[in-house]
Design a protein around this motif. Sequence first.
Motif, mmCIF file in Angstrom:
data_model
loop_
_atom_site.group_PDB
_atom_site.id
_atom_site.type_symbol
_atom_site.label_atom_id
_atom_site.label_comp_id
_atom_site.label_asym_id
_atom_site.label_seq_id
_atom_site.Cartn_x
_atom_site.Cartn_y
_atom_site.Cartn_z
ATOM 1 N N GLY A 140 -4.583 6.852 44.224
ATOM 2 C CA GLY A 140 -4.925 6.288 42.930
ATOM 3 C C GLY A 140 -6.024 6.999 42.172
ATOM 4 O O GLY A 140 -6.352 6.605 41.051
ATOM 5 N N GLU A 141 -6.592 8.050 42.742
ATOM 6 C CA GLU A 141 -7.661 8.788 42.086
ATOM 7 C C GLU A 141 -7.201 10.201 41.773
ATOM 8 O O GLU A 141 -6.442 10.805 42.528
ATOM 9 N N LEU A 142 -7.684 10.736 40.652
ATOM 10 C CA LEU A 142 -7.384 12.122 40.337
ATOM 11 C C LEU A 142 -7.838 13.030 41.476
ATOM 12 O O LEU A 142 -8.893 12.805 42.088
ATOM 13 N N LEU A 143 -7.057 14.051 41.750
ATOM 14 C CA LEU A 143 -7.490 15.048 42.721
ATOM 15 C C LEU A 143 -8.802 15.682 42.277
ATOM 16 O O LEU A 143 -9.052 15.854 41.076
ATOM 17 N N THR A 144 -9.632 16.049 43.227
ATOM 18 C CA THR A 144 -10.821 16.835 42.906
ATOM 19 C C THR A 144 -10.418 18.302 42.777
ATOM 20 O O THR A 144 -9.339 18.714 43.230
#
Length: 210
Positions: A140-144
């Motif tokens: 659910g989080e953008l890739l770093t």
Amino acid sequence: MGQPVEREMGEAAASELPPGQRLQRGWPVTHYGPVPKFRPERWEFGVFGATADGAKHSWSHEEFTALPYTTVVADLHCVTKFSMLGAEWGGVPARTLLEIAPPAADVTHVMVWAEYGFSSNLRLADFASERAIFATHKDGELLTAEHGFPLRLVVPHLYAWKGPKWVRGVEYMTADRRGFWEERGYHNVGDPWKEQRYSYQERPGDGPEL
């Protein structure tokens, strides 16, 4: 966005590991070379080579991220012997690209191209897997940036190096050709369940001669 899938970290999880792998908590950063700087105004994703219509197809970053989004819960097996289980990957299915920019009938393989000219070859059947995904998100989080932002390919049934970080395009090929690591001693197929780590393990038909 979905939530990460929780799994027990005991015997049940260990039983899901390919041979020679160890269960990993967290997500180590592994890559060759520097982390590229993302410049959205210059970023382009291309599909080229033996396309069905003979043309190159391309998308800006805004256009690519507007393509249909889906999620796949899948494991990640690194050839360095760690495995991360049950991650939720969000992004654009590889099959979507095959549908909107189809390959010619005689295409057998693809070369996935990434920043700095990095490449990884895949059999078309592996690329067309319903679980292969061009990921923009994890859990659910953008890739770093270190883990591949803005785009990395995840092909869960193969070792992780077969899905490069910082992907910029796909070349359709009518014959196999080795990618960056495959030219440097890694197995041409990379099936973790068969422990296909290195080129000396290859059998006839696994890939072109080195």
